[in-house]
Design a protein around this motif. Structure first.
Motif, PDB file in Angstrom:
ATOM      1  N   ASN A 118       0.824  -1.209   0.000  1.00 58.41           N
ATOM      2  CA  ASN A 118       0.000   0.000   0.000  1.00 58.41           C
ATOM      3  C   ASN A 118       0.860   1.261   0.000  1.00 58.41           C
ATOM      4  OD1 ASN A 118      -2.282   1.757   0.335  1.00 58.41           O
ATOM      5  ND2 ASN A 118      -1.633   1.979   2.459  1.00 58.41           N
ATOM      6  N   VAL A 119       0.432   2.241  -0.825  1.00 49.12           N
ATOM      7  CA  VAL A 119       1.097   3.542  -0.849  1.00 49.12           C
ATOM      8  C   VAL A 119       0.086   4.653  -0.498  1.00 49.12           C
ATOM      9  CG1 VAL A 119       2.533   5.095  -2.261  1.00 49.12           C
ATOM     10  CG2 VAL A 119       2.642   2.655  -2.664  1.00 49.12           C
ATOM     11  N   ALA A 120      -1.214   4.291  -0.432  1.00 52.34           N
ATOM     12  CA  ALA A 120      -2.269   5.280  -0.184  1.00 52.34           C
ATOM     13  C   ALA A 120      -2.201   5.801   1.256  1.00 52.34           C
ATOM     14  CB  ALA A 120      -3.639   4.659  -0.444  1.00 52.34           C
ATOM     15  N   ASN A 121      -2.515   7.079   1.408  1.00 52.09           N
ATOM     16  CA  ASN A 121      -2.492   7.713   2.737  1.00 52.09           C
ATOM     17  C   ASN A 121      -3.884   7.867   3.331  1.00 52.09           C
ATOM     18  OD1 ASN A 121       0.263   8.165   3.291  1.00 52.09           O
ATOM     19  ND2 ASN A 121       0.320   9.761   1.726  1.00 52.09           N
ATOM     20  N   PRO A 122      -4.023   7.996   4.654  1.00 52.30           N
ATOM     21  CA  PRO A 122      -2.971   7.852   5.661  1.00 52.30           C
ATOM     22  C   PRO A 122      -2.437   6.406   5.676  1.00 52.30           C
ATOM     23  CG  PRO A 122      -5.108   8.147   6.726  1.00 52.30           C
ATOM     24  CD  PRO A 122      -5.321   8.323   5.258  1.00 52.30           C
ATOM     25  N   LEU A 123      -1.147   6.295   5.437  1.00 51.52           N
ATOM     26  CA  LEU A 123      -0.497   5.035   5.080  1.00 51.52           C
ATOM     27  C   LEU A 123      -0.801   3.872   6.024  1.00 51.52           C
ATOM     28  CD1 LEU A 123       2.319   3.156   5.332  1.00 51.52           C
ATOM     29  CD2 LEU A 123       1.559   3.798   3.043  1.00 51.52           C
ATOM     30  N   ASP A 124      -0.482   4.054   7.295  1.00 53.44           N
ATOM     31  CA  ASP A 124      -0.603   2.939   8.241  1.00 53.44           C
ATOM     32  C   ASP A 124      -2.066   2.522   8.438  1.00 53.44           C
ATOM     33  OD1 ASP A 124       2.349   2.921   9.102  1.00 53.44           O
ATOM     34  OD2 ASP A 124       1.762   4.989   9.483  1.00 53.44           O
ATOM     35  N   ALA A 125      -2.959   3.518   8.440  1.00 53.68           N
ATOM     36  CA  ALA A 125      -4.391   3.222   8.589  1.00 53.68           C
ATOM     37  C   ALA A 125      -4.944   2.489   7.371  1.00 53.68           C
ATOM     38  CB  ALA A 125      -5.171   4.517   8.825  1.00 53.68           C
ATOM     39  N   MET A 126      -4.494   2.880   6.171  1.00 49.98           N
ATOM     40  CA  MET A 126      -4.977   2.216   4.955  1.00 49.98           C
ATOM     41  C   MET A 126      -4.448   0.780   4.846  1.00 49.98           C
ATOM     42  SD  MET A 126      -7.183   4.177   3.636  1.00 49.98           S
ATOM     43  CE  MET A 126      -7.552   4.854   5.256  1.00 49.98           C
ATOM     44  N   CYS A 127      -3.253   0.534   5.386  1.00 50.08           N
ATOM     45  CA  CYS A 127      -2.738  -0.846   5.452  1.00 50.08           C
ATOM     46  C   CYS A 127      -3.659  -1.694   6.330  1.00 50.08           C
ATOM     47  CB  CYS A 127      -1.328  -0.874   6.051  1.00 50.08           C
ATOM     48  SG  CYS A 127      -0.069  -0.186   4.989  1.00 50.08           S
ATOM     49  N   TYR A 128      -4.120  -1.100   7.412  1.00 51.71           N
ATOM     50  CA  TYR A 128      -5.017  -1.783   8.354  1.00 51.71           C
ATOM     51  C   TYR A 128      -6.323  -2.158   7.637  1.00 51.71           C
ATOM     52  CZ  TYR A 128      -7.175  -2.742  12.920  1.00 51.71           C
ATOM     53  OH  TYR A 128      -7.770  -3.359  13.997  1.00 51.71           O
ATOM     54  N   VAL A 129      -6.838  -1.221   6.849  1.00 53.52           N
ATOM     55  CA  VAL A 129      -8.054  -1.473   6.058  1.00 53.52           C
ATOM     56  C   VAL A 129      -7.816  -2.640   5.096  1.00 53.52           C
ATOM     57  CG1 VAL A 129      -9.580  -0.499   4.267  1.00 53.52           C
ATOM     58  CG2 VAL A 129      -8.910   0.905   6.240  1.00 53.52           C
ATOM     59  N   MET A 130      -6.676  -2.613   4.409  1.00 51.81           N
ATOM     60  CA  MET A 130      -6.327  -3.676   3.450  1.00 51.81           C
ATOM     61  C   MET A 130      -6.294  -5.053   4.097  1.00 51.81           C
ATOM     62  SD  MET A 130      -3.214  -2.583   1.066  1.00 51.81           S
ATOM     63  CE  MET A 130      -3.476  -2.108  -0.581  1.00 51.81           C
ATOM     64  N   LYS A 131      -5.689  -5.112   5.254  1.00 57.56           N
ATOM     65  CA  LYS A 131      -5.562  -6.418   5.924  1.00 57.56           C
ATOM     66  C   LYS A 131      -6.934  -6.937   6.345  1.00 57.56           C
ATOM     67  CE  LYS A 131      -2.995  -9.012   9.385  1.00 57.56           C
ATOM     68  NZ  LYS A 131      -4.152  -9.755   9.855  1.00 57.56           N
ATOM     69  N   LYS A 132      -7.746  -6.035   6.905  1.00 52.61           N
ATOM     70  CA  LYS A 132      -9.092  -6.428   7.358  1.00 52.61           C
ATOM     71  C   LYS A 132      -9.942  -6.917   6.173  1.00 52.61           C
ATOM     72  CE  LYS A 132      -9.816  -5.420  11.863  1.00 52.61           C
ATOM     73  NZ  LYS A 132      -9.212  -6.496  12.634  1.00 52.61           N
ATOM     74  N   VAL A 133      -9.905  -6.170   5.073  1.00 51.05           N
ATOM     75  CA  VAL A 133     -10.764  -6.483   3.925  1.00 51.05           C
ATOM     76  C   VAL A 133     -10.278  -7.728   3.181  1.00 51.05           C
ATOM     77  CG1 VAL A 133     -11.562  -5.623   1.670  1.00 51.05           C
ATOM     78  CG2 VAL A 133     -11.565  -4.110   3.654  1.00 51.05           C
ATOM     79  N   SER A 134      -8.953  -7.860   3.027  1.00 46.83           N
ATOM     80  CA  SER A 134      -8.412  -8.993   2.258  1.00 46.83           C
ATOM     81  C   SER A 134      -8.429 -10.293   3.053  1.00 46.83           C
ATOM     82  CB  SER A 134      -6.969  -8.706   1.821  1.00 46.83           C
ATOM     83  OG  SER A 134      -6.105  -8.669   2.949  1.00 46.83           O
ATOM     84  N   GLY A 135      -8.251 -10.177   4.380  1.00 49.04           N
ATOM     85  CA  GLY A 135      -8.113 -11.377   5.201  1.00 49.04           C
ATOM     86  C   GLY A 135      -6.779 -12.078   4.985  1.00 49.04           C
ATOM     87  N   PHE A 136      -5.848 -11.404   4.283  1.00 48.66           N
ATOM     88  CA  PHE A 136      -4.536 -12.003   4.013  1.00 48.66           C
ATOM     89  C   PHE A 136      -3.699 -12.047   5.303  1.00 48.66           C
ATOM     90  CE2 PHE A 136      -4.006 -10.846  -0.816  1.00 48.66           C
ATOM     91  CZ  PHE A 136      -5.145 -11.582  -1.103  1.00 48.66           C
ATOM     92  N   PRO A 137      -2.763 -13.002   5.398  1.00 53.88           N
ATOM     93  CA  PRO A 137      -1.864 -13.014   6.562  1.00 53.88           C
ATOM     94  C   PRO A 137      -0.954 -11.783   6.543  1.00 53.88           C
ATOM     95  CG  PRO A 137      -1.118 -14.588   4.902  1.00 53.88           C
ATOM     96  CD  PRO A 137      -2.451 -14.088   4.442  1.00 53.88           C
ATOM     97  N   ARG A 138      -0.407 -11.433   7.692  1.00 58.44           N
ATOM     98  CA  ARG A 138       0.351 -10.175   7.781  1.00 58.44           C
ATOM     99  C   ARG A 138       1.599 -10.172   6.902  1.00 58.44           C
ATOM    100  NH1 ARG A 138       3.776  -9.218  13.319  1.00 58.44           N
ATOM    101  NH2 ARG A 138       4.716 -11.266  13.554  1.00 58.44           N
TER     102      ARG A 138
END
Length: 311
Positions: A118-138
């Motif tokens: 992820n490069v989208a901002n706010p960076l760390d928060a958008m990573c959190y969204v990605m993980k929740k939505v994808s269900g991918f391992p960290r």
């Protein structure tokens, strides 16, 4: 052997330039996705026409959908709005959450084994969204920030000392923003402590401050728009480390499960990047000042995470 496949979502300055760097390095075939009709197609065709001149042989395809992205090895997400005048932080957070969640859902469905950057901002928060939505391992969801912040710091130090940038090693940790933490104890010039070269603490502090405001300085100069050469280069360096299994040590925003005493946030820390994505998190020994700055940064990142709309 089949070529690797890279999807880049968002064909604006960051996304299109990432496609340029990745193509020039021949990292794999590239799919450039954007909602604006004709834009990713036009930029892809332009890049394809540069192939005979530059001598790279990969395929670059532009699209407004996700069919072509199926089976991607790496997905770089650059889409998201920049904050506009009069727009509240909450409005931006809500809008970008909606965009990133939609993109993540679409790419995860087509490429269930991909590694997401992820490069989208706010960076760390958008990573959190990605993980929740994808269900991918960290291991397979991460954010690009630390490499960019570290590159800026290394650049300023090299300019100050008039030495080659390759000689400067450093680590910038923490959230992507004004609370980032350059680790001076891990900053060297060809293995020698930075304090051997810059003895005046005020000079060093000034460069740390310039690094923290690095993005803002460029925005101020450009007037319209923000940095894109260095951010896209940093994202592609991460993709390259993964696709070539380089085992690169770099600061990356990753989901914390107790490391550095932090849990349930994405945060910039040193990791080993390879074919498995984030293969290891490295816990650096920090001095008391660095630890305090890291905790302050973590508090800011946690606050933004808590403000995210429910997913």
């Amino acid at each position: 052997m089949a070529r690797k496949k890279i999807t880049i979502v968002g064909a604006g300055n960051v996304g299109a330039t990432a496609a340029h760097w990745a193509a020039a390095k021949e990292l794999g075939d590239i799919v450039l996705v954007d909602i604006v009709e004709g834009m990713p197609q036009g930029k892809s065709l332009d890049l394809m026409q540069a192939r005979p001149i530059y001598g790279f042989n990969v395929t670059i395809v532009g699209t407004n959908g996700y069919e072509e992205t199926a089976g991607s090895d790496v997905v770089i997400v650059t889409s998201g709005l920049a904050r506009k005048p009069g727009m509240s932080r909450e409005d931006l957070l809500n809008k970008n959450t909606e965009i990133v969640a939609g993109v993540t859902k679409a790419v995860a469905a087509k490429s269930p084994n991909a590694i997401l950057i992820n490069v989208a901002n706010p960076l760390d928060a958008m990573c959190y969204v990605m993980k929740k939505v994808s269900g991918f391992p960290r291991e397979r969801v991460m954010g690009m920030a630390g490499i960019l912040d570290t590159a800026r710091f290394r650049c300023f130090l090299a300019m100050e000392l008039n030495v080659a940038v390759e000689e400067i090693q450093s680590m910038v940790l923490g959230g992507h923003g004004d609370d980032m933490v350059p680790i001076l104890s891990a900053t060297t010039v060809s293995g020698m402590p930075i304090t051997q070269f810059i003895k005046d603490k005020a000079r060093l502090d000034a460069m740390v401050e310039r690094t923290r405001k690095g993005g803002g300085e460029i925005v101020g100069l450009l007037k319209t728009g923000s940095a894109f050469y260095a951010p896209s280069a940093a994202a592609v360096q991460m993709a390259e480390a993964i696709l070539k299994d380089q085992k690169r040590v770099a600061p990356v925003s990753v989901y914390m499960e107790g490391e550095y005493g932090l849990k349930d946030i994405f945060f910039g820390v040193p990791v080993i990047l390879g074919a498995g994505g984030v293969e290891k998190i490295i816990e650096l020994p920090l001095n008391a000042e660095e630890q305090a700055l890291l905790e302050k940064s973590a508090a800011a990142v946690t606050k933004t995470r808590d403000e995210l709309p429910r997913l």
